[in-house]
Design an enzyme around this catalytic site. Structure first.
Site, short mmCIF file in Angstrom:
data_model
loop_
_atom_site.label_atom_id
_atom_site.label_comp_id
_atom_site.label_asym_id
_atom_site.label_seq_id
_atom_site.Cartn_x
_atom_site.Cartn_y
_atom_site.Cartn_z
N TYR A 113 -135.83 16.09 82.17
CA TYR A 113 -136.40 16.41 80.87
C TYR A 113 -137.84 15.89 80.80
CZ TYR A 113 -131.43 16.98 79.53
OH TYR A 113 -130.12 17.35 79.46
N SER A 261 -125.52 20.74 73.83
CA SER A 261 -125.96 21.83 72.93
C SER A 261 -124.86 22.18 71.93
CB SER A 261 -126.35 23.08 73.76
OG SER A 261 -127.37 22.79 74.67
N PRO A 262 -124.32 21.17 71.21
CA PRO A 262 -123.15 21.42 70.36
C PRO A 262 -123.44 22.33 69.16
CG PRO A 262 -124.00 19.21 69.99
CD PRO A 262 -124.75 19.76 71.16
N ARG A 265 -128.01 24.98 70.63
CA ARG A 265 -129.48 24.87 70.68
C ARG A 265 -130.12 25.18 69.33
NH1 ARG A 265 -127.07 27.04 74.94
NH2 ARG A 265 -127.49 26.13 76.98
N GLY A 266 -129.42 24.79 68.28
CA GLY A 266 -129.96 24.99 66.92
C GLY A 266 -129.43 26.25 66.26
N1 LIG Z 1 -126.17 18.44 80.78
C1 LIG Z 1 -126.91 19.48 80.56
O1 LIG Z 1 -127.07 20.35 81.41
C2 LIG Z 1 -127.58 19.62 79.22
C3 LIG Z 1 -128.22 20.82 78.86
C4 LIG Z 1 -128.82 20.92 77.62
C5 LIG Z 1 -128.80 19.83 76.73
N2 LIG Z 1 -128.19 18.68 77.11
C6 LIG Z 1 -128.14 17.50 76.21
O2 LIG Z 1 -127.60 17.90 74.95
C7 LIG Z 1 -128.47 17.48 73.90
C8 LIG Z 1 -128.44 18.47 72.74
O3 LIG Z 1 -128.67 19.76 73.23
P1 LIG Z 1 -129.69 20.82 72.62
O4 LIG Z 1 -130.91 20.17 72.10
O5 LIG Z 1 -129.81 21.87 73.67
O6 LIG Z 1 -128.86 21.53 71.47
P2 LIG Z 1 -128.30 21.19 70.02
O7 LIG Z 1 -128.13 19.75 69.83
O8 LIG Z 1 -127.17 22.12 69.88
O9 LIG Z 1 -129.46 21.75 69.11
C9 LIG Z 1 -130.67 21.08 68.95
C10 LIG Z 1 -131.53 21.96 68.03
O10 LIG Z 1 -130.85 22.08 66.79
C11 LIG Z 1 -131.69 21.76 65.72
N3 LIG Z 1 -130.86 21.03 64.75
C12 LIG Z 1 -130.27 19.82 64.89
N4 LIG Z 1 -129.58 19.49 63.80
C13 LIG Z 1 -129.70 20.53 62.96
C14 LIG Z 1 -129.21 20.79 61.66
N5 LIG Z 1 -128.44 19.90 61.03
N6 LIG Z 1 -129.54 21.98 61.07
C15 LIG Z 1 -130.31 22.88 61.71
N7 LIG Z 1 -130.82 22.69 62.94
C16 LIG Z 1 -130.52 21.52 63.56
C17 LIG Z 1 -132.79 20.91 66.30
O11 LIG Z 1 -133.99 21.17 65.64
P3 LIG Z 1 -134.69 20.07 64.68
O12 LIG Z 1 -135.46 19.20 65.58
O13 LIG Z 1 -135.47 20.91 63.78
O14 LIG Z 1 -133.56 19.35 63.98
C18 LIG Z 1 -132.87 21.37 67.76
O15 LIG Z 1 -133.82 22.38 67.94
C19 LIG Z 1 -129.85 17.38 74.56
O16 LIG Z 1 -130.69 16.50 73.88
C20 LIG Z 1 -129.50 16.89 75.94
O17 LIG Z 1 -129.41 15.48 75.92
C21 LIG Z 1 -127.58 18.56 78.33
#
Ligand SMILES: NC(=O)c1ccc[n+]([C@@H]2O[C@H](COP(=O)([O-])OP(=O)(O)OC[C@H]3O[C@@H](n4cnc5c(N)ncnc54)[C@H](OP(=O)(O)O)[C@@H]3O)[C@@H](O)[C@H]2O)c1
Length: 387
Positions: A113, A261-262, A265-266
């Protein structure tokens, strides 16, 4: 807590029964729900409900591999990588500190990252809490001179070097949980597991995990060095781990599961539409089939179902998405990411809703009836998963 030993030999049907049992458990969480109306407003009452001391905990892994963490973690990735938002460093650090103050003890980053920038941010932000919170990170994607080469390298020598470098960037003496980020076809999984075993003996790593691997690989790895967690994509729009036995093998072997990405991804948060412009230099969503305008338009029906469901409880669609994951099993710990205090509070407040197993099931049936348009990954990303 579910007795996983007793259920060791139960098959997929057993997993479904387990789901029902843990759903009931989730529904019995202490009610501190102070939401006043079925809308997205956050009241002072809600703020109090997620004050420090109010956190719930879960255990990933069993036996020597057991790792107690807050029931919801925090994904640091999107603070400076792949999610368009780019708040300044101090603002990111303030949000991470707020997460700690509200009881979060599990923070997730990875070498790739940034590359490196995200680990540096997590390390700086969490340095004042050394020993009190856990930073998990991931090796595997090759990074040379701070840039991704697109190749995998999980050779023992490289794992050791990455471990030392991550320790320095994260400003810690031992990595609480070190994941293999993607399978490396050149390095047998047994060799990876044995290398991690040595690092655990040396005290440089405390627990380990793997991302996006299949059930056979999990079994092989676990037989050499017990795994604490599998981290793979899992949410209401991507339920592959229910079908390919990954969740079942985790239940059987006593391995925790961390859905990444629960909120998809938003997307399941409801603030993305077909006109959303992603930062061309800092957002991989624009490369994903599911985030093309036609797919976004079609898949918005799914968000609408979550919103409709949430109206009854005063839950937002993000809370519905996170709550649905958490009621699946008590050894599941989602790691949503955010750059906003309001979203952090909203997401943590998921811990305080009461929804019955029957109602979760109704949600599931309603969502399943809507076909998801577009694959989750493009062809190159897809090649790296499922080994
Ligand atoms: N192991 C792997 O291959 C892998 C791959 C991808 C991700 N990950 C891990 O998983 C974590 C989370 O994944 P992710 O960032 O892809 O997806 P996510 O947590 O599903 O979604 C994050 C996005 O959702 C928005 N968000 C968060 N809370 C919200 C809410 N209450 N209402 C509306 N929008 C909201 C955020 O924007 P705002 O900033 O505007 O809140 C951000 O753009 C990452 O940080 C990483 O550590 C691991």
């Amino acid at each position: 807590m579910e007795d996983r030993k007793e259920q060791k030999n139960v098959g997929r049907r057993g997993f479904l029964k387990t789901i029902a049992a843990t759903s009931a458990m989730f529904a019995l969480q202490p009610a501190v729900n102070k939401v006043k109306a079925a809308n997205n407003l956050i009241t002072d009452g809600d703020l109090l409900a997620v004050e420090q001391g109010d956190m719930q905990y879960r255990v990933l892994g069993t036996g020597k591999a057991a790792f107690k963490v807050s029931a919801l973690g925090f994904g640091v990735m999107g603070m400076n990588y792949n999610r368009s938002q780019a708040p300044d460093r101090q603002k990111c650090i303030r949000i991470i500190h707020e997460a700690v103050e509200r009881g979060v003890t599990l923070f997730d980053t990875a070498i790739i990252y940034g590359p490196l920038r995200n680990e540096l941010l997590a390390g700086e932000a969490l340095a004042p809490f050394k020993g009190k919170v856990n930073i998990t990170t991931k090796f595997g994607h090759e990074v040379v001179d701070g840039k991704s080469t697109g190749r995998q390298d999980s050779s023992p020598k490289t794992i050791r070097r990455y471990c030392e470098e991550s320790l320095r960037r994260l400003r810690i003496d031992s990595i609480p949980l070190f994941y293999q980020h993607r399978f490396d076809p050149k390095t047998p999984v047994e060799e990876v597991a044995a290398t991690i075993g040595d690092l655990i003996k040396e005290g440089k790593v405390q627990h380990w995990g793997m991302c996006e691997v299949n059930a056979d690989t999990i079994r092989k790895a676990h037989s050499i060095q017990p795994l604490t967690a599998i981290q793979s994509e899992y949410h209401l729009m991507h339920r592959l781990v229910e079908e390919n036995d990954v969740l079942e093998v985790c239940r059987e072997l006593g391995i925790g599961f961390v859905p990444y990405s629960p909120i998809n991804r938003g997307f399941l948060g409801g603030s993305i539409n077909e006109y959303t412009i992603f930062d061309p230099n800092n957002d991989n969503r624009q490369t994903l089939p599911r985030f093309q305008p036609d797919a976004i338009r079609a898949n918005t029906r799914i968000v609408n179902v979550l919103q409709q469901f949430g109206h009854k409880y005063g839950m937002t669609s993000s809370q519905v998405a996170l709550g649905w994951l958490m009621q699946k099993a008590p050894w599941i710990v989602p790691i949503p990411g955010t750059t906003k205090s309001s979203h952090l509070i909203e997401n943590l407040h998921t811990l305080h809703f009461n929804v019955s197993p029957e109602e979760w099931n109704e949600l599931e049936v309603a969502v399943t009836a809507i076909p998801v348009m577009g694959d989750r990954y493009n062809a190159e990303q897809q090649r790296q998963v499922g080994h």
